[in-house]
Write a protein that holds these residues in place. Structure first.
Motif, mmCIF file in Angstrom:
data_model
loop_
_atom_site.group_PDB
_atom_site.id
_atom_site.type_symbol
_atom_site.label_atom_id
_atom_site.label_comp_id
_atom_site.label_asym_id
_atom_site.label_seq_id
_atom_site.Cartn_x
_atom_site.Cartn_y
_atom_site.Cartn_z
ATOM 1 N N LEU A 45 37.034 50.358 44.406
ATOM 2 C CA LEU A 45 37.143 49.427 45.524
ATOM 3 C C LEU A 45 38.198 49.933 46.496
ATOM 4 C CD1 LEU A 45 37.108 46.053 43.538
ATOM 5 C CD2 LEU A 45 35.172 47.152 44.686
ATOM 6 N N TYR A 46 37.849 49.909 47.775
ATOM 7 C CA TYR A 46 38.753 50.394 48.819
ATOM 8 C C TYR A 46 38.995 49.259 49.814
ATOM 9 C CZ TYR A 46 37.057 54.876 46.978
ATOM 10 O OH TYR A 46 36.707 55.922 46.162
ATOM 11 N N PRO A 47 40.089 48.512 49.690
ATOM 12 C CA PRO A 47 40.362 47.422 50.624
ATOM 13 C C PRO A 47 40.921 47.946 51.951
ATOM 14 C CG PRO A 47 42.120 47.569 49.006
ATOM 15 C CD PRO A 47 41.106 48.606 48.617
ATOM 16 N N HIS A 48 40.250 47.643 53.046
ATOM 17 C CA HIS A 48 40.749 48.032 54.372
ATOM 18 C C HIS A 48 41.689 46.981 54.936
ATOM 19 C CE1 HIS A 48 37.770 51.421 55.639
ATOM 20 N NE2 HIS A 48 38.172 51.538 54.390
ATOM 21 N N THR A 49 41.661 45.795 54.355
ATOM 22 C CA THR A 49 42.624 44.738 54.687
ATOM 23 C C THR A 49 43.261 44.293 53.374
ATOM 24 O OG1 THR A 49 40.794 43.143 54.584
ATOM 25 C CG2 THR A 49 41.451 43.909 56.772
ATOM 26 N N GLY A 50 44.293 43.487 53.462
ATOM 27 C CA GLY A 50 45.020 43.104 52.253
ATOM 28 C C GLY A 50 45.151 41.606 52.083
ATOM 29 N N ARG A 51 44.034 40.895 52.118
ATOM 30 C CA ARG A 51 44.069 39.433 51.979
ATOM 31 C C ARG A 51 44.265 39.031 50.511
ATOM 32 N NH1 ARG A 51 45.210 39.449 57.055
ATOM 33 N NH2 ARG A 51 43.480 40.082 58.396
ATOM 34 N N THR A 52 44.831 37.852 50.333
ATOM 35 C CA THR A 52 45.016 37.310 48.986
ATOM 36 C C THR A 52 43.674 37.203 48.258
ATOM 37 O OG1 THR A 52 46.937 36.045 49.716
ATOM 38 C CG2 THR A 52 45.886 35.350 47.668
ATOM 39 N N HIS A 53 43.604 37.762 47.044
ATOM 40 C CA HIS A 53 42.412 37.707 46.186
ATOM 41 C C HIS A 53 41.183 38.347 46.844
ATOM 42 C CE1 HIS A 53 44.091 33.937 43.884
ATOM 43 N NE2 HIS A 53 44.874 34.999 43.803
ATOM 44 N N GLN A 54 41.402 39.240 47.813
ATOM 45 C CA GLN A 54 40.268 39.810 48.556
ATOM 46 C C GLN A 54 39.247 40.479 47.650
ATOM 47 O OE1 GLN A 54 41.181 42.207 52.053
ATOM 48 N NE2 GLN A 54 39.625 43.696 51.492
ATOM 49 N N LEU A 55 39.692 41.368 46.774
ATOM 50 C CA LEU A 55 38.752 42.102 45.927
ATOM 51 C C LEU A 55 38.064 41.178 44.935
ATOM 52 C CD1 LEU A 55 40.851 45.334 45.257
ATOM 53 C CD2 LEU A 55 39.137 44.909 47.030
ATOM 54 N N ARG A 56 38.801 40.200 44.424
ATOM 55 C CA ARG A 56 38.230 39.272 43.449
ATOM 56 C C ARG A 56 37.130 38.422 44.091
ATOM 57 N NH1 ARG A 56 43.676 36.807 40.731
ATOM 58 N NH2 ARG A 56 42.158 35.665 39.456
ATOM 59 N N VAL A 57 37.396 37.919 45.301
ATOM 60 C CA VAL A 57 36.413 37.077 45.983
ATOM 61 C C VAL A 57 35.224 37.915 46.447
ATOM 62 C CG1 VAL A 57 36.003 35.574 47.978
ATOM 63 C CG2 VAL A 57 38.133 35.373 46.682
ATOM 64 N N HIS A 58 35.480 39.092 47.015
ATOM 65 C CA HIS A 58 34.387 39.927 47.507
ATOM 66 C C HIS A 58 33.449 40.353 46.386
ATOM 67 C CE1 HIS A 58 36.135 41.227 51.672
ATOM 68 N NE2 HIS A 58 35.882 39.935 51.576
ATOM 69 N N CYS A 59 33.974 40.526 45.187
ATOM 70 C CA CYS A 59 33.101 40.844 44.056
ATOM 71 C C CYS A 59 32.324 39.619 43.587
ATOM 72 C CB CYS A 59 33.917 41.411 42.897
ATOM 73 S SG CYS A 59 34.480 43.116 43.141
ATOM 74 N N ALA A 60 32.969 38.469 43.495
ATOM 75 C CA ALA A 60 32.358 37.291 42.877
ATOM 76 C C ALA A 60 31.452 36.497 43.801
ATOM 77 C CB ALA A 60 33.452 36.375 42.328
ATOM 78 N N HIS A 61 31.738 36.481 45.110
ATOM 79 C CA HIS A 61 30.997 35.618 46.027
ATOM 80 C C HIS A 61 29.536 36.047 46.142
ATOM 81 C CE1 HIS A 61 29.986 33.500 49.804
ATOM 82 N NE2 HIS A 61 30.904 32.642 49.408
ATOM 83 N N HIS A 62 28.646 35.051 46.324
ATOM 84 C CA HIS A 62 27.214 35.357 46.357
ATOM 85 C C HIS A 62 26.820 36.176 47.579
ATOM 86 C CE1 HIS A 62 26.810 32.031 49.255
ATOM 87 N NE2 HIS A 62 27.529 31.311 48.431
ATOM 88 N N ASP A 63 27.654 36.178 48.620
ATOM 89 C CA ASP A 63 27.391 37.034 49.770
ATOM 90 C C ASP A 63 28.096 38.380 49.643
ATOM 91 O OD1 ASP A 63 25.710 35.264 51.070
ATOM 92 O OD2 ASP A 63 27.343 34.255 52.105
ATOM 93 N N GLY A 64 28.827 38.580 48.535
ATOM 94 C CA GLY A 64 29.426 39.864 48.232
ATOM 95 C C GLY A 64 28.578 40.559 47.178
ATOM 96 N N LEU A 65 29.215 40.983 46.089
ATOM 97 C CA LEU A 65 28.456 41.598 44.996
ATOM 98 C C LEU A 65 27.831 40.565 44.064
ATOM 99 C CD1 LEU A 65 30.787 44.595 44.044
ATOM 100 C CD2 LEU A 65 28.701 44.630 45.416
ATOM 101 N N HIS A 66 28.319 39.331 44.130
ATOM 102 C CA HIS A 66 27.818 38.234 43.286
ATOM 103 C C HIS A 66 28.021 38.534 41.807
ATOM 104 C CE1 HIS A 66 24.627 34.817 42.836
ATOM 105 N NE2 HIS A 66 25.848 34.421 42.581
ATOM 106 N N LEU A 67 29.044 39.330 41.498
ATOM 107 C CA LEU A 67 29.387 39.652 40.115
ATOM 108 C C LEU A 67 30.906 39.585 39.983
ATOM 109 C CD1 LEU A 67 27.057 42.733 39.500
ATOM 110 C CD2 LEU A 67 26.732 40.414 38.602
#
Length: 572
Positions: free
Chosen positions: A505-527
């Protein structure tokens, strides 16, 4: 009227082998007690097979159960179970849902709401009817064509006035120049009598022009004022209705909050107005008191039942902005439930709050690199980067102890408490400034490795989902396109097994819980990332690790690369 026997459910399975909980559940962070797991499984079996009511949870089976499913919005729900003992010593459980279910507050087998605002003929329904009537009246007035017409007319008149007055002012300027020239020519003849007579004439012309400008301005002001008055009369009606609606809404809200009276073990009642009077805006959040947990405790205390343990789980599709996993257990929310449950559970012996314990106790920090300007460390999982509200032990505290001669704030960037991996520590003020500028300019290269619960389709991609904090349940984050901050992540598959995927995972921004949410959210990886207790399921640890860090040395400017492997591995 609801009685205990209507909601008290004896266990279908034998429970003789189960140990009773020693203390009540700490409701905001817990592992469900085995009896709660059993009760939840029985409730979930009922939800899967029941035909008493219809509700579209957004699950595959719902299309066969819900009439006109295509017209019914999918709404997942939080359900709760409360293990109780009745006056006869019998063990059983109560069940509750948050908010409404199947557009109802009262359903057989579930505890009732603390206050049923849907009761026919209640003050709330009457007040809501009046509010709706005022809203309709307001919308009708706001849509009147006269308002748009008069607004346009006022704008047109003011434009015409500005144009004409500007023309008059321009002519006055030209006339002033001409008078100046005439005065100069007369003065050249050196005839004082002629000069005096000319000055009188020129003065009269100047006064006449000023009068003309004033008269024109007054005429346009009168014409604009006449139309503006008509517009203000219409807008005044709207303002009065808005004010009346706001007053009625505020009065109705306070009256509604007063009906939500919560009972504790000592028999003491407090309503929402009392409970939230010390809140920042002294206002209960929307939906306060409608969650499953306070409903369950209210019914238990009011019916003389002894609460032993509690758990809440999500059933159905996740909301668009939040991340809720079907059948996963969640703690009670902080914003709505924490003040209420603090009152309701006063005097009840509970499991200790795990958030008050020091997760870093017994752990050490590995220093991978050190010189006079900076250090690079490998932070363990479950280790705060900076002191928390209740726990001071942190990377900052350890670095301050390890490098007592260091100047400056030490911490340049942070990792989530549950995330392990590389952090750079500045040992001088100048080094901190240089390193911080690199993070701000995004010239620092960061690579994380994460193990997600499922098989990712594709080899690489990017996710852009704006994030903001959930005001009702900090520190959870929401995806919010209206108020969220831009968050951008690139991902790449490292390896796969039958059940899991290892990602870079390569975060271009540094938001709180960014990688965790982007992986879990249904509009992200949904995993969700394995071990993510906020957006997925608990495990031995959060499988997220800051594995690579590339930056310029703050003094020599040499480009440095640091890498350290994670302590979790991909399992079959």
């Amino acid at each position: 009227m609801y009685l205990a026997q209507h909601c008290f459910t004896p266990f279908k399975s034998a429970i003789d082998s189960y140990e009773l909980p020693q203390r009540f559940t700490f409701p905001f962070y817990y592992e469900p007690h085995p009896l709660c797991l059993l009760a939840a499984s029985e409730l979930q079996e009922y939800l899967t097979t029941q035909t008493d009511w219809q509700h579209n949870f957004g699950l595959e089976d719902d299309s066969n159960k819900v009439a006109d499913a295509a017209k019914t919005a999918a709404i997942g729900k939080m359900f709760g179970v409360l293990i109780v003992r009745n006056s006869s010593g019998q063990l059983g459980y109560l069940a509750a849902f948050s908010g409404k279910l199947a557009e109802q507050n009262l359903l057989n087998g579930f505890v009732p709401p603390v206050f049923d605002m849907l009761t026919q003929g209640s003050f709330f329904q009457a007040g809501t009817l009046t509010l709706n009537q005022l809203t309709e009246q307001l919308q009708s007035l706001q849509q009147r064509p006269e308002i748009e017409g008069l607004t346009a007319k006022v704008a047109e008149l003011r434009s015409q006035a500005d144009s004409e007055l500007e023309t008059i002012r321009a002519q006055i300027i030209e006339n002033r120049k001409a008078r100046k020239l005439r005065r100069t020519l007369a003065e050249a003849e050196q005839n004082q009598a002629v000069i005096n007579e000319l000055n009188i004439e020129l003065g009269k012309e100047s006064v006449a022009e000023k009068f003309q400008l004033k008269a024109a301005k007054q005429e346009w002001d009168n014409r604009c004022a006449e139309v503006s008055l008509q517009l203000e009369q219409l807008l005044g009606e709207i303002a009065v209705i808005k004010s009346n609606r706001a007053l009625l809404s505020n009065k109705l809200q306070k009256q509604l909050f007063a009906q939500y009276r919560f009972l504790n073990r000592a028999g003491e009642f407090k309503d929402l107005n009392e409970i939230f009077k010390s809140a920042p805006n002294q206002q209960p959040p929307a939906g306060a008191g409608e969650c499953a947990a306070p409903k369950l405790l209210q019914f238990a205390f009011s019916q003389g039942l002894t609460p032993l343990a509690m758990a809440e789980f999500w059933w159905g599709a996740s909301p668009k902005s939040e991340i809720k996993q079907h059948k996963n257990f969640y703690g009670s929310c902080q914003g709505k439930c924490q003040p209420i449950l603090s009152h309701m559970l006063e005097g009840v012996e509970m499991d200790p709050n795990p958030l008050l314990s020091n997760p870093a106790e017994g752990k050490s920090i590995e220093v991978l690199y050190q010189d006079e300007a900076m250090a690079v460390i490998n932070k363990p999982a479950e280790f705060l980067s900076v002191p928390g509200k209740n726990v001071t032990d942190s990377v900052y505290a350890r670095m301050k102890s390890m490098f007592p001669q260091a100047t400056g704030p030490l911490i340049v960037h942070r990792l989530d408490m549950s995330t392990s991996g590389l952090m750079v520590i500045a040992l001088t003020r100048d080094a901190n400034k240089s390193l911080a500028q690199q993070f701000i300019a995004r010239t620092v290269e960061k690579r994380y490795v994460a193990q997600v619960a499922g098989v990712v389709q594709g080899e690489q991609g990017e996710i852009s989902l704006p994030l903001r904090v959930d005001l009702d349940d900090r520190p959870r984050q929401l995806v919010c396109y209206k108020h969220g901050k831009h968050a951008h992540t690139l991902w790449q598959v490292k390896s796969r097994s039958e059940k899991h995927t290892m990602l870079y995972l390569y975060p271009h921004t540094g938001r709180t819980h960014q990688l965790r949410v982007h992986c879990a959210h249904h509009d992200g990886l949904h995993l969700p990332i394995i071990g993510d207790d906020l957006y997925g399921s608990k495990a031995n640890r959060l499988h997220l690790h800051a594995q690579k860090l590339v930056l310029n040395h703050p003094v020599s400017k040499e480009r440095l690369t640091f890498e350290v492997n994670a302590d979790f591995i991909l399992e079959a």
